[in-house]
Scaffold this motif. Structure first.
Motif, PDB file in Angstrom:
ATOM      1  N   CYS A 198      40.499  45.559 -34.909  1.00 46.07           N
ATOM      2  CA  CYS A 198      40.014  45.434 -33.656  1.00 46.07           C
ATOM      3  C   CYS A 198      40.803  44.072 -33.584  1.00 46.07           C
ATOM      4  O   CYS A 198      41.030  43.325 -33.906  1.00 46.07           O
ATOM      5  CB  CYS A 198      38.248  45.195 -33.472  1.00 46.07           C
ATOM      6  N   GLY A 199      40.835  44.017 -32.041  1.00 48.62           N
ATOM      7  CA  GLY A 199      41.690  42.904 -31.041  1.00 48.62           C
ATOM      8  C   GLY A 199      42.854  42.207 -31.246  1.00 48.62           C
ATOM      9  O   GLY A 199      43.253  42.872 -32.621  1.00 48.62           O
ATOM     10  N   THR A 200      42.532  40.466 -32.114  1.00 51.50           N
ATOM     11  CA  THR A 200      43.659  39.804 -32.935  1.00 51.50           C
ATOM     12  C   THR A 200      43.932  40.555 -33.867  1.00 51.50           C
ATOM     13  O   THR A 200      45.282  40.824 -34.770  1.00 51.50           O
ATOM     14  CB  THR A 200      43.420  38.708 -32.319  1.00 51.50           C
ATOM     15  N   GLY A 201      42.728  40.985 -34.691  1.00 44.03           N
ATOM     16  CA  GLY A 201      42.778  41.785 -35.727  1.00 44.03           C
ATOM     17  C   GLY A 201      43.779  42.811 -35.661  1.00 44.03           C
ATOM     18  O   GLY A 201      44.594  42.865 -36.592  1.00 44.03           O
ATOM     19  N   VAL A 203      41.273  44.152 -41.512  1.00 40.51           N
ATOM     20  CA  VAL A 203      41.414  42.803 -41.257  1.00 40.51           C
ATOM     21  C   VAL A 203      40.664  42.551 -40.145  1.00 40.51           C
ATOM     22  O   VAL A 203      40.254  43.023 -39.353  1.00 40.51           O
ATOM     23  CB  VAL A 203      42.791  42.778 -40.384  1.00 40.51           C
ATOM     24  N   GLN A 255      38.127  38.532 -38.895  1.00 43.05           N
ATOM     25  CA  GLN A 255      38.217  36.862 -39.527  1.00 43.05           C
ATOM     26  C   GLN A 255      36.669  36.989 -39.818  1.00 43.05           C
ATOM     27  O   GLN A 255      36.478  36.643 -40.308  1.00 43.05           O
ATOM     28  CB  GLN A 255      37.556  36.833 -37.774  1.00 43.05           C
ATOM     29  N   SER A 256      35.308  37.563 -38.544  1.00 44.51           N
ATOM     30  CA  SER A 256      33.969  37.304 -38.676  1.00 44.51           C
ATOM     31  C   SER A 256      33.528  38.666 -40.131  1.00 44.51           C
ATOM     32  O   SER A 256      32.658  38.220 -40.829  1.00 44.51           O
ATOM     33  CB  SER A 256      33.223  37.850 -37.662  1.00 44.51           C
ATOM     34  N   GLY A 257      34.534  39.214 -40.580  1.00 48.02           N
ATOM     35  CA  GLY A 257      34.149  40.715 -41.861  1.00 48.02           C
ATOM     36  C   GLY A 257      32.767  41.335 -41.287  1.00 48.02           C
ATOM     37  O   GLY A 257      32.180  41.902 -41.964  1.00 48.02           O
ATOM     38  N   THR A 280      32.846  42.822 -37.759  1.00 46.99           N
ATOM     39  CA  THR A 280      32.698  43.436 -36.736  1.00 46.99           C
ATOM     40  C   THR A 280      32.430  45.010 -37.266  1.00 46.99           C
ATOM     41  O   THR A 280      32.542  45.603 -37.848  1.00 46.99           O
ATOM     42  CB  THR A 280      34.257  43.417 -36.623  1.00 46.99           C
ATOM     43  N   VAL A 305      36.036  31.235 -29.238  1.00 43.86           N
ATOM     44  CA  VAL A 305      36.270  33.150 -29.527  1.00 43.86           C
ATOM     45  C   VAL A 305      37.309  33.257 -29.535  1.00 43.86           C
ATOM     46  O   VAL A 305      37.848  34.305 -30.296  1.00 43.86           O
ATOM     47  CB  VAL A 305      35.499  33.162 -28.020  1.00 43.86           C
ATOM     48  N   ALA A 306      38.289  32.249 -29.070  1.00 44.52           N
ATOM     49  CA  ALA A 306      39.304  33.342 -28.836  1.00 44.52           C
ATOM     50  C   ALA A 306      40.127  33.094 -30.319  1.00 44.52           C
ATOM     51  O   ALA A 306      40.528  31.584 -31.242  1.00 44.52           O
ATOM     52  CB  ALA A 306      40.394  32.287 -28.035  1.00 44.52           C
ATOM     53  N   GLN A 328      46.121  35.655 -41.064  1.00 42.33           N
ATOM     54  CA  GLN A 328      45.957  36.810 -41.515  1.00 42.33           C
ATOM     55  C   GLN A 328      47.340  37.298 -41.469  1.00 42.33           C
ATOM     56  O   GLN A 328      47.879  37.917 -42.548  1.00 42.33           O
ATOM     57  CB  GLN A 328      45.519  37.587 -40.431  1.00 42.33           C
ATOM     58  N   LEU A 352      46.737  39.038 -24.806  1.00 44.29           N
ATOM     59  CA  LEU A 352      44.958  39.092 -25.445  1.00 44.29           C
ATOM     60  C   LEU A 352      44.775  37.282 -25.127  1.00 44.29           C
ATOM     61  O   LEU A 352      43.900  37.194 -24.389  1.00 44.29           O
ATOM     62  CB  LEU A 352      44.625  39.756 -26.505  1.00 44.29           C
ATOM     63  N   LYS A 353      45.721  36.808 -25.788  1.00 51.57           N
ATOM     64  CA  LYS A 353      45.097  35.629 -25.937  1.00 51.57           C
ATOM     65  C   LYS A 353      44.606  35.018 -23.655  1.00 51.57           C
ATOM     66  O   LYS A 353      43.874  34.324 -23.596  1.00 51.57           O
ATOM     67  CB  LYS A 353      45.875  34.240 -26.318  1.00 51.57           C
ATOM     68  N   GLU A 393      41.971  37.048 -21.988  1.00 51.12           N
ATOM     69  CA  GLU A 393      40.649  36.589 -22.657  1.00 51.12           C
ATOM     70  C   GLU A 393      39.545  34.735 -22.130  1.00 51.12           C
ATOM     71  O   GLU A 393      38.981  34.897 -21.648  1.00 51.12           O
ATOM     72  CB  GLU A 393      40.777  36.716 -23.975  1.00 51.12           C
ATOM     73  N   VAL A 438      31.815  40.492 -32.961  1.00 48.04           N
ATOM     74  CA  VAL A 438      31.437  41.770 -32.002  1.00 48.04           C
ATOM     75  C   VAL A 438      30.109  43.307 -32.773  1.00 48.04           C
ATOM     76  O   VAL A 438      31.257  43.617 -33.444  1.00 48.04           O
ATOM     77  CB  VAL A 438      32.437  42.917 -31.585  1.00 48.04           C
TER      78      VAL A 438
END
Ligand code: M6R
Length: 365
Positions: free
Chosen positions: A56-59, A102, A104-106, A108, A154-155, A163, A240-241, A244, A362
């Motif tokens: 999702c998103g940046t990932g 992919v 970051q948080s693992g 989502t 958050v960004a 990644q 996106l950056k 956001e 999220v």
């Protein structure tokens, strides 16, 4: 602790040279220059016919670069979906042998659900994750760590470039497993990856130039981001950056799509950020940019010394990076895009680290 920095985002942008080198160290044995799968995990690409990537998103934009990497360096075709689509689409998986996520948080929700869906379909799963104790890390067959350290803003910034580093190294590894990358070429490519921290520093040094451009950007209500090839996902990420954290409406497009619609938006009030290293896509991107220039659009060209010297676009504002091999461009070009968004947001007076309506992780769909 933000150290000397005004925001976590800025601190995290500045950490990139260091965390990129940590992440590279997980995938490349620095003494031999050989790629490896972290922690001796038995992930072998030689028989993988197709990879399904999802995030999702940046990932997701990292995964999009990952597709270009796997196709270019390993000859493995890839499918790509945002996780919120993958989990419900029930697409026939055909010859997909590996699902790669992919995050970051693992944590989502959509990415986790997609991972569970892939497992239920009998696929092997792997995850590029930053938080090693996360649910996605626990539930994947293979855990491919980014070593970006905690990301508070958050960004996403440093997690994204790490990644990309992980994906680049994995694609090289995959090419070696499949015999399409010779041992000499492997060494050459990994040596190239070790240049990333130095080049990331060079990019960070452009902060003042970018800050000046951001003052102008902050007066706009819309912006377009363009790129081709390896730089197409970067255009999406740059847009996106910006949206956001500055709340400026921004859209990213493949440069070749310009004449299929978005060019109608171009007038003197529309800034167009073009990501264009002097690579195999350069000439084509520039011919698209000339169409923008001819219609009075204001161009910010992010390029390298060769691209700048080509004098391709008259009157463009330029952000000029050193020349570099193309495998590095997504990683390094992310940084001016982050800084542009960051300084625009500062001008706008928004809450950079905690933009409205957004959560760092999220966990609901
Ligand atoms: O933790 P994840 O990488 O799974 O998060 C995915 C997205 O929510 C995240 O990348 C989001 O798009 C960021 N706010 C982008 O800067």
């Amino acid at each position: 602790d933000k150290g000397n920095h005004r925001h976590f985002m800025q601190k995290e942008i500045y950490e990139q040279p260091e965390v990129l080198s940590h992440t590279l160290g997980a995938f490349v044995d620095m003494s031999s220059g050989r790629t490896r799968i972290p922690d001796g995990q038995d992930l072998d690409f030689s028989k993988i016919r197709r990879i399904a990537l999802s995030a999702c998103g940046t990932g997701f934009y990292a995964a999009l670069v990952g597709r270009y990497y796997f196709e270019r360096f390993a000859g493995i075709p890839c499918d790509l979906d945002v996780a919120s689509e993958f989990r419900y689409r029930e697409s026939p998986l055909g010859d997909v042998d590996l699902a790669l996520f992919v995050s970051q948080s693992g944590e989502t929700a959509d990415t986790l659900a997609s991972l569970r869906y892939a497992k239920s379909q009998g696929l092997k799963t792997a995850a590029i994750v930053n938080v090693q104790e996360s649910t996605i890390a626990r539930e994947s067959d293979f855990v491919l760590p980014t070593l970006a350290g905690p990301e508070i803003g958050v960004a996403s910034t440093k997690a994204f470039t790490c990644q990309l580093m992980a994906l680049a190294a994995l694609a090289i590894r995959a090419g070696v497993d499949r015999g399409v990358i010779t041992p000499e070429r492997e060494l050459e490519l990994t040596r190239t990856l070790t240049e990333a921290p130095r080049l990331a520093n060079e990019a960070i040094r452009l902060e003042e130039v970018i800050e000046r451009l951001a003052r102008d950007m902050a007066t706009k209500s819309h912006a377009l981001f363009l790129g081709r090839g390896f730089s197409y996902p970067l255009a999406l990420e740059g847009a996106l950056k910006l949206k956001e954290i500055s709340y400026i409406h921004a859209e990213g497009y493949a440069a070749g799509e310009l004449k299929h619609g978005p060019i109608a938006l171009i007038d003197e009030t529309m800034p167009v950020v073009v990501v264009a290293p002097h690579d195999r896509s350069f000439e084509k991107t520039i011919s698209n940019v000339q169409e923008v220039a001819a219609r009075g659009g204001e161009i910010i060209l992010i390029t390298d010394a060769s691209g700048a010297a080509s004098g391709a676009v008259e009157g463009a504002q330029m952000i000029v990076l050193p020349d570099m091999p193309e495998i590095l461009t997504p990683i390094v070009y992310a940084i001016p895009l982050q800084l542009l968004a960051y300084h625009t947001a500062i001008q706008m007076g928004t809450d950079v680290d905690q933009p409205r309506n957004l959560a760092k992780s999220v966990t609901v769909e």
